[in-house]
Design a protein around this motif. Structure first.
Motif, mmCIF file in Angstrom:
data_model
loop_
_atom_site.group_PDB
_atom_site.id
_atom_site.type_symbol
_atom_site.label_atom_id
_atom_site.label_comp_id
_atom_site.label_asym_id
_atom_site.label_seq_id
_atom_site.Cartn_x
_atom_site.Cartn_y
_atom_site.Cartn_z
ATOM 1 N N HIS A 174 63.195 -47.519 136.691
ATOM 2 C CA HIS A 174 63.968 -48.707 136.332
ATOM 3 C C HIS A 174 64.463 -48.701 134.895
ATOM 4 C CE1 HIS A 174 62.560 -50.330 140.165
ATOM 5 N NE2 HIS A 174 61.339 -49.981 139.812
ATOM 6 N N GLY A 175 64.139 -47.669 134.141
ATOM 7 C CA GLY A 175 64.629 -47.570 132.771
ATOM 8 C C GLY A 175 64.102 -48.641 131.844
ATOM 9 N N ARG A 176 62.873 -49.145 132.100
ATOM 10 C CA ARG A 176 62.305 -50.211 131.285
ATOM 11 C C ARG A 176 61.061 -49.709 130.584
ATOM 12 N NH1 ARG A 176 63.687 -55.830 134.147
ATOM 13 N NH2 ARG A 176 63.188 -56.481 132.028
ATOM 14 N N LEU A 177 60.938 -50.054 129.313
ATOM 15 C CA LEU A 177 59.758 -49.685 128.533
ATOM 16 C C LEU A 177 59.140 -50.933 127.915
ATOM 17 C CD1 LEU A 177 60.982 -46.491 126.646
ATOM 18 C CD2 LEU A 177 59.195 -46.585 128.393
ATOM 19 N N PRO A 178 57.809 -51.018 127.907
ATOM 20 C CA PRO A 178 57.155 -52.162 127.273
ATOM 21 C C PRO A 178 57.138 -52.012 125.760
ATOM 22 C CG PRO A 178 55.497 -50.631 128.012
ATOM 23 C CD PRO A 178 56.827 -50.055 128.449
ATOM 24 N N GLU A 179 56.743 -53.079 125.101
ATOM 25 C CA GLU A 179 56.569 -53.017 123.654
ATOM 26 C C GLU A 179 55.308 -52.242 123.308
ATOM 27 O OE1 GLU A 179 59.031 -54.143 121.806
ATOM 28 O OE2 GLU A 179 59.958 -54.703 123.718
ATOM 29 N N ALA A 180 54.317 -52.277 124.205
ATOM 30 C CA ALA A 180 53.061 -51.564 123.971
ATOM 31 C C ALA A 180 52.256 -51.505 125.259
ATOM 32 C CB ALA A 180 52.238 -52.248 122.881
ATOM 33 N N LEU A 181 51.379 -50.510 125.330
ATOM 34 C CA LEU A 181 50.369 -50.418 126.382
ATOM 35 C C LEU A 181 49.013 -50.560 125.716
ATOM 36 C CD1 LEU A 181 49.148 -49.687 129.181
ATOM 37 C CD2 LEU A 181 49.375 -47.270 128.510
ATOM 38 N N VAL A 182 48.224 -51.532 126.174
ATOM 39 C CA VAL A 182 46.873 -51.730 125.670
ATOM 40 C C VAL A 182 45.891 -51.424 126.799
ATOM 41 C CG1 VAL A 182 45.219 -53.346 124.676
ATOM 42 C CG2 VAL A 182 47.645 -53.523 124.069
ATOM 43 N N VAL A 183 44.991 -50.493 126.557
ATOM 44 C CA VAL A 183 43.960 -50.162 127.546
ATOM 45 C C VAL A 183 42.609 -50.519 126.948
ATOM 46 C CG1 VAL A 183 45.290 -48.389 128.719
ATOM 47 C CG2 VAL A 183 43.903 -47.751 126.755
ATOM 48 N N ALA A 184 41.791 -51.210 127.721
ATOM 49 C CA ALA A 184 40.487 -51.668 127.247
ATOM 50 C C ALA A 184 39.382 -51.069 128.108
ATOM 51 C CB ALA A 184 40.410 -53.197 127.285
ATOM 52 N N ALA A 185 38.370 -50.496 127.464
ATOM 53 C CA ALA A 185 37.227 -49.908 128.175
ATOM 54 C C ALA A 185 37.702 -48.947 129.258
ATOM 55 C CB ALA A 185 36.349 -51.006 128.778
ATOM 56 N N CYS A 186 38.668 -48.124 128.912
ATOM 57 C CA CYS A 186 39.293 -47.233 129.896
ATOM 58 C C CYS A 186 39.366 -45.819 129.355
ATOM 59 C CB CYS A 186 40.700 -47.730 130.230
ATOM 60 S SG CYS A 186 41.592 -46.707 131.414
ATOM 61 N N ARG A 187 38.887 -44.873 130.146
ATOM 62 C CA ARG A 187 39.012 -43.476 129.760
ATOM 63 C C ARG A 187 40.442 -43.004 129.950
ATOM 64 N NH1 ARG A 187 33.511 -40.245 131.581
ATOM 65 N NH2 ARG A 187 32.028 -41.862 130.969
ATOM 66 N N ALA A 188 40.803 -41.931 129.270
ATOM 67 C CA ALA A 188 42.149 -41.371 129.365
ATOM 68 C C ALA A 188 42.406 -40.871 130.790
ATOM 69 C CB ALA A 188 42.316 -40.237 128.360
ATOM 70 N N PRO A 189 43.660 -40.805 131.200
ATOM 71 C CA PRO A 189 43.995 -40.483 132.598
ATOM 72 C C PRO A 189 43.336 -39.229 133.161
ATOM 73 C CG PRO A 189 45.935 -41.298 131.476
ATOM 74 C CD PRO A 189 44.867 -41.185 130.426
ATOM 75 N N HIS A 190 43.259 -38.164 132.393
ATOM 76 C CA HIS A 190 42.680 -36.935 132.945
ATOM 77 C C HIS A 190 41.209 -37.097 133.298
ATOM 78 C CE1 HIS A 190 41.914 -36.646 128.570
ATOM 79 N NE2 HIS A 190 40.831 -35.956 128.911
ATOM 80 N N ARG A 191 40.547 -38.092 132.704
ATOM 81 C CA ARG A 191 39.133 -38.335 132.982
ATOM 82 C C ARG A 191 38.908 -39.032 134.332
ATOM 83 N NH1 ARG A 191 35.495 -35.499 129.852
ATOM 84 N NH2 ARG A 191 36.226 -35.418 127.690
ATOM 85 N N TRP A 192 39.989 -39.531 134.947
ATOM 86 C CA TRP A 192 39.848 -40.256 136.197
ATOM 87 C C TRP A 192 39.896 -39.340 137.425
ATOM 88 C CZ3 TRP A 192 38.767 -45.375 136.945
ATOM 89 C CH2 TRP A 192 38.783 -46.189 135.808
ATOM 90 N N VAL A 193 40.330 -38.134 137.249
ATOM 91 C CA VAL A 193 40.484 -37.242 138.401
ATOM 92 C C VAL A 193 39.108 -36.928 138.992
ATOM 93 C CG1 VAL A 193 41.317 -35.003 139.182
ATOM 94 C CG2 VAL A 193 42.578 -36.257 137.421
ATOM 95 N N GLY A 194 38.869 -37.419 140.204
ATOM 96 C CA GLY A 194 37.611 -37.173 140.895
ATOM 97 C C GLY A 194 36.421 -37.935 140.353
ATOM 98 N N ALA A 195 36.633 -38.790 139.354
ATOM 99 C CA ALA A 195 35.497 -39.457 138.693
ATOM 100 C C ALA A 195 34.750 -40.409 139.624
ATOM 101 C CB ALA A 195 35.986 -40.213 137.463
#
Length: 250
Positions: free
Chosen positions: A109-130
């Motif tokens: 959709h060609g839309r970007l937020p002003e920011a992404l805030v992640v809380a108590a969350c591991r980085a994406p690669h850490r979720w694979v199979g976790a």
């Protein structure tokens, strides 16, 4: 017909900087409803409502995490006004969903937020199979539920079992996640954590720096669910981010 994935709580949700909120695994977005009262008319709080909980008990879960992300992104694109600034806030599993929603909204959709805030969350690669370890034994899910320190008087046996089923469904959904490889978001990324969190440590949060050129890590008193313990501090910071995004949009 399945219900909407989004819950806007602002009386005019397209007329204020938007805050898209995604809850931890097993939880509903209703926990963010009070944030609208705290933030007032200055910020449009929008909860992301996953199936299988709250008002969506009868709606089936999506087959994959990507399917969920596509539907959330499509509804967000339709709800947000052209040029309306928006920020994404995701806790734990909600942070992973938020990361993918940002990528999907940009790509489709060609839309970007002003920011992404992640809380108590591991980085994406850490979720694979976790999630495999959590599903291997029911007591692991019990421990995760116990960590929320819910009022035992409100948690009878039936409610507890329903919550465990929802938690299990979200863990199963997380196992469908496919890591996209090297991705650097073209928006600021903030990783927030509790100083006493042993599940997502400061080192885990620091790994989000690989996904952003503009990165910041913040620490708060508390454990994995520090956001519920520090609501005033969290919403005050999110207000500042929204105001900053509104200035940039102008």
């Amino acid at each position: 017909m399945a219900a909407s994935w989004l819950r806007p709580w602002h009386p005019a949700p397209r007329q204020a900087p938007a805050l898209l909120c995604l809850a931890p695994a097993g939880a509903g977005c209703g926990q963010y409803r009070p944030w609208q009262d705290l933030l007032g008319d200055d910020v449009s709080v929008i909860g992301v409502a996953l199936p299988g909980r709250e008002s969506r008990w009868s709606d089936p879960m999506p087959g994959t995490l990507d399917e969920a992300v596509r539907q959330i992104a499509a509804e967000a694109d339709a709800l947000l006004a052209p040029g309306q600034p928006w920020t994404v806030f995701g806790e734990s599993f909600g942070g992973l969903l938020g990361f993918e929603v940002v990528r999907r909204l940009a790509a489709d959709h060609g839309r970007l937020p002003e920011a992404l805030v992640v809380a108590a969350c591991r980085a994406p690669h850490r979720w694979v199979g976790a999630g495999n370890g959590l599903l291997a034994a029911d007591d692991e899910l019990e421990k995760l539920l116990a960590a929320r320190d819910l009022d035992p008087e409100l948690l009878d046996a039936e409610t507890r079992e329903l919550m465990l089923e929802t938690l299990r469904a979200d863990v199963e959904l997380s196992l469908t996640y496919r890591h996209p490889g090297r991705v650097v978001l073209p928006v600021p990324v903030e990783a927030w954590g509790g100083r006493d969190d042993t599940t997502v440590t400061a080192a885990h949060l620091a790994e989000w720096a690989d996904y952003a050129d503009d990165f910041r890590r913040r620490e708060f008193p508390g454990g994995h669910y520090f956001c519920a313990e520090r609501t005033d501090d969290i919403t005050a910071l999110l207000r500042l981010l929204a105001e900053e995004g509104d200035r940039h949009a102008r």
